[in-house]
Design a protein around this motif. Structure first.
Motif, PDB file in Angstrom:
ATOM      1  N   ARG A  27       0.812  -1.227   0.000  1.00 25.87           N
ATOM      2  CA  ARG A  27       0.000   0.000   0.000  1.00 25.87           C
ATOM      3  C   ARG A  27       0.844   1.275   0.000  1.00 25.87           C
ATOM      4  N   LYS A  28       2.055   1.182  -0.477  1.00 29.40           N
ATOM      5  CA  LYS A  28       2.935   2.339  -0.597  1.00 29.40           C
ATOM      6  C   LYS A  28       3.483   2.419  -2.025  1.00 29.40           C
ATOM      7  N   VAL A  29       3.581   3.645  -2.524  1.00 30.99           N
ATOM      8  CA  VAL A  29       4.196   3.829  -3.835  1.00 30.99           C
ATOM      9  C   VAL A  29       5.708   3.747  -3.670  1.00 30.99           C
ATOM     10  N   GLN A  30       6.324   2.851  -4.412  1.00 26.91           N
ATOM     11  CA  GLN A  30       7.778   2.694  -4.342  1.00 26.91           C
ATOM     12  C   GLN A  30       8.504   3.348  -5.507  1.00 26.91           C
ATOM     13  N   ASP A  31       7.826   3.488  -6.642  1.00 25.44           N
ATOM     14  CA  ASP A  31       8.513   4.067  -7.793  1.00 25.44           C
ATOM     15  C   ASP A  31       7.482   4.597  -8.783  1.00 25.44           C
ATOM     16  N   VAL A  32       7.781   5.756  -9.369  1.00 24.71           N
ATOM     17  CA  VAL A  32       6.984   6.327 -10.457  1.00 24.71           C
ATOM     18  C   VAL A  32       7.952   6.800 -11.519  1.00 24.71           C
ATOM     19  N   LEU A 385       2.372  12.606  -9.819  1.00 21.47           N
ATOM     20  CA  LEU A 385       1.827  11.253  -9.938  1.00 21.47           C
ATOM     21  C   LEU A 385       2.058  10.449  -8.665  1.00 21.47           C
ATOM     22  N   TRP A 386       3.253  10.561  -8.114  1.00 27.01           N
ATOM     23  CA  TRP A 386       3.578   9.845  -6.874  1.00 27.01           C
ATOM     24  C   TRP A 386       2.602  10.239  -5.762  1.00 27.01           C
ATOM     25  N   GLN A 387       2.450  11.555  -5.557  1.00 30.17           N
ATOM     26  CA  GLN A 387       1.582  12.037  -4.489  1.00 30.17           C
ATOM     27  C   GLN A 387       0.121  11.674  -4.749  1.00 30.17           C
ATOM     28  N   PHE A 388      -0.298  11.778  -6.004  1.00 30.27           N
ATOM     29  CA  PHE A 388      -1.695  11.510  -6.334  1.00 30.27           C
ATOM     30  C   PHE A 388      -2.034  10.036  -6.134  1.00 30.27           C
ATOM     31  N   VAL A 389      -1.164   9.128  -6.580  1.00 30.05           N
ATOM     32  CA  VAL A 389      -1.424   7.700  -6.422  1.00 30.05           C
ATOM     33  C   VAL A 389      -1.487   7.329  -4.947  1.00 30.05           C
ATOM     34  N   GLU A 390      -0.616   7.907  -4.136  1.00 30.24           N
ATOM     35  CA  GLU A 390      -0.659   7.610  -2.697  1.00 30.24           C
ATOM     36  C   GLU A 390      -1.983   8.049  -2.080  1.00 30.24           C
ATOM     37  N   GLN A 391      -2.506   9.198  -2.525  1.00 28.67           N
ATOM     38  CA  GLN A 391      -3.773   9.678  -1.978  1.00 28.67           C
ATOM     39  C   GLN A 391      -4.959   8.861  -2.477  1.00 28.67           C
ATOM     40  N   GLN A 392      -4.849   8.300  -3.693  1.00 24.50           N
ATOM     41  CA  GLN A 392      -5.965   7.593  -4.317  1.00 24.50           C
ATOM     42  C   GLN A 392      -5.703   6.095  -4.428  1.00 24.50           C
ATOM     43  N   ALA A 396     -10.166   1.720  -7.772  1.00 22.17           N
ATOM     44  CA  ALA A 396     -10.036   0.589  -8.691  1.00 22.17           C
ATOM     45  C   ALA A 396      -9.012   0.931  -9.758  1.00 22.17           C
ATOM     46  N   ASP A 397      -8.365  -0.097 -10.279  1.00 20.48           N
ATOM     47  CA  ASP A 397      -7.281   0.143 -11.220  1.00 20.48           C
ATOM     48  C   ASP A 397      -7.715   0.973 -12.422  1.00 20.48           C
ATOM     49  N   ASP A 398      -8.882   0.688 -12.976  1.00 24.87           N
ATOM     50  CA  ASP A 398      -9.344   1.440 -14.149  1.00 24.87           C
ATOM     51  C   ASP A 398      -9.518   2.918 -13.823  1.00 24.87           C
ATOM     52  N   GLN A 399     -10.089   3.184 -12.647  1.00 28.46           N
ATOM     53  CA  GLN A 399     -10.310   4.568 -12.253  1.00 28.46           C
ATOM     54  C   GLN A 399      -8.990   5.273 -11.946  1.00 28.46           C
ATOM     55  N   LEU A 400      -8.082   4.558 -11.275  1.00 21.26           N
ATOM     56  CA  LEU A 400      -6.773   5.136 -10.979  1.00 21.26           C
ATOM     57  C   LEU A 400      -6.022   5.435 -12.266  1.00 21.26           C
ATOM     58  N   ARG A 401      -6.099   4.511 -13.207  1.00 25.13           N
ATOM     59  CA  ARG A 401      -5.434   4.710 -14.498  1.00 25.13           C
ATOM     60  C   ARG A 401      -5.941   5.970 -15.196  1.00 25.13           C
ATOM     61  N   SER A 402      -7.267   6.111 -15.278  1.00 29.41           N
ATOM     62  CA  SER A 402      -7.829   7.247 -16.012  1.00 29.41           C
ATOM     63  C   SER A 402      -7.504   8.569 -15.330  1.00 29.41           C
ATOM     64  N   GLN A 403      -7.478   8.580 -13.998  1.00 27.10           N
ATOM     65  CA  GLN A 403      -7.165   9.836 -13.308  1.00 27.10           C
ATOM     66  C   GLN A 403      -5.682  10.175 -13.400  1.00 27.10           C
ATOM     67  N   CYS A 404      -4.832   9.163 -13.477  1.00 27.65           N
ATOM     68  CA  CYS A 404      -3.408   9.438 -13.706  1.00 27.65           C
ATOM     69  C   CYS A 404      -3.195  10.006 -15.111  1.00 27.65           C
TER      70      CYS A 404
END
Length: 429
Positions: A27-32, A385-392, A396-404
């Motif tokens: 549940r942590k972003v390790q790399d972007v 992107l790093w900060q946004f993915v951690e907050q979101q 769901a993967d599809d929703q995360l993908r589209s917002q990125c």
């Protein structure tokens, strides 16, 4: 599932070839990584050995949407070497053609590339079925900007009428006044667009940016100014590489720019707006206050609103320049060729565009350096992107993908001005 991979094989509405990779563990972003694998285009290399006068026409080919920015940055750098000062009507014409570029570029991005994200459509073509008036509005605004480029520059794409020291041919006052009716329509339309854009659904996402833009004491910056930031940067164009460092990243063919000893920074409409708000027209300031952009905008998703405000400003400025235009006596000022090093920096629609050239006593180019706005923003995009993915991270993967994808398009990145491709990998475990 212990791991997941999400791929977006074809993302239109982003220029050039690139990919994004997100690695999540526990549940942590390790790399972007925003991977730019567009082949190098070698403009800096094949400028060497060419005449100083060829630089504007060659660099214009770097981008079909913002050729004026490339032409003007190269021209200012050459004029810096040759000691040329362009004033009066010639300077006004340069500012006017820059207004045309802002109008056409911003309108394209607002209506065709970014609006589909907010309204839930795959593209502007799909959006047109339900929002025909919106698409038509964007196309007409872009056409008005293109008319300015064609009238002053000789053609809409890669203009040919701008040169070191001035122009090859000057438009008449009557020719410029033929633009007034369209620009008056565009003024009201840009105001409506800002109000409409402000109603779009924006994710709650604010960052502590270092905004970097040009600043001019007497005007909203386009062609000239010092490079400043909200965190103390205040330098002349020739100090760019004293304070800015470009770094190579293994995952990208494009260099990443940072402020030395500080890190990444943000260029573009939001940076210009925040650092130069007082230089906007009263009407543009009033609309910005009305739609709630003040005291300062830190949400990159609201860039669509800021671009709308800049369209309004550019239209008003174009009208002012046309009304006050007096045809100069000569299309170009006198000058003599001499050896030297020159620097130029102007405000492309996407942010500051820096050029440096070294020429010899015959006017041959010995060295060329170009720092485009997208490469300056790449590190900042990765950080967002790093900060946004951690907050979101629970999306769901599809929703995360589209917002990125949408977050990347906040920047209107011009990766290469050729193909349209983004590959997105999300690696979860």
């Amino acid at each position: 599932m212990s791991s997941k991979t999400i791929k977006v094989d074809y993302l239109a509405r982003v220029e050039g070839e690139g990919a994004m990779y997100v690695k999540i563990r526990d549940r942590k972003v390790q790399d972007v990584q925003l991977k730019i694998f567009e082949p190098p285009r070698f403009f800096e290399a094949f400028l060497r050995g060419r005449q100083y006068s060829e630089a504007p026409d060659i660099t214009a080919r770097i981008c079909g949407i913002c050729p004026i920015a490339y032409m003007m940055s190269s021209i200012h750098a050459m004029e810096n070497i040759l000691g040329i000062e362009v004033e009066g009507g010639l300077r006004a014409l340069r500012r006017l053609i820059y207004c045309g570029e802002w109008i056409e570029s911003h309108s394209l991005h607002i209506f065709m590339l970014h609006a589909p994200d907010f309204l839930g459509y795959e593209s502007a073509i799909h959006m047109a079925k339900d929002y025909p008036e919106l698409v038509q509005r964007g196309l007409r605004l872009k056409k008005i900007g293109n008319r300015i480029l064609a009238l002053i520059g000789g053609r809409e794409i890669h203009p040919i009428n701008i040169r070191v020291g001035g122009f090859y041919k000057l438009p008449t006052r009557q020719e410029l006044r033929s633009l007034i009716d369209d620009l008056q329509w565009a003024c009201d339309t840009a105001e409506e667009t800002a109000r409409w854009a402000a109603t779009l659904p924006f994710p709650e996402f604010e960052q502590d940016y270092e905004f970097v833009a040009l600043h001019h004491p007497n005007e909203y910056p386009m062609n000239q100014g010092r490079i400043i930031s909200n965190k103390g940067l205040d330098i002349s164009n020739d100090q760019f590489y004293e304070y800015i460092e470009e770094q190579h990243k293994p995952h990208s063919t494009a260099l990443h720019a940072i402020i030395k000893e500080r890190g990444d920074y943000l260029v573009g409409p939001i940076a210009r707006f925040n650092l130069n708000f007082d230089q906007l027209t009263p009407r543009a300031q009033a609309i910005a206050r009305e739609v709630g952009l003040l005291p300062i905008c830190r949400n990159p998703f609201q860039s669509i609103v800021v671009r709308s405000i800049e369209v309004l400003f550019a239209v008003e400025e174009a009208l002012r320049l046309i009304e006050t235009y007096e045809m100069p006596d000569r299309a170009v000022v006198d000058y003599k060729i001499q050896a030297g090093v020159g620097h130029g920096c102007t405000e492309a629609p996407r942010g500051i565009l820096y050029h440096r050239y070294k020429i010899d006593e015959k006017g041959d180019i010995l060295d060329a350096k170009i720092a485009p706005p997208t490469s300056q923003n790449q590190g900042r995009i990765e950080h967002d992107l790093w900060q946004f993915v951690e907050q979101q991270i629970d999306l769901a993967d599809d929703q995360l993908r589209s917002q990125c994808e949408q977050l990347i398009r906040n920047y209107d990145p011009c990766i290469s001005c050729s193909t349209h491709f983004l590959k997105l990998d999300v690696d979860r475990a």
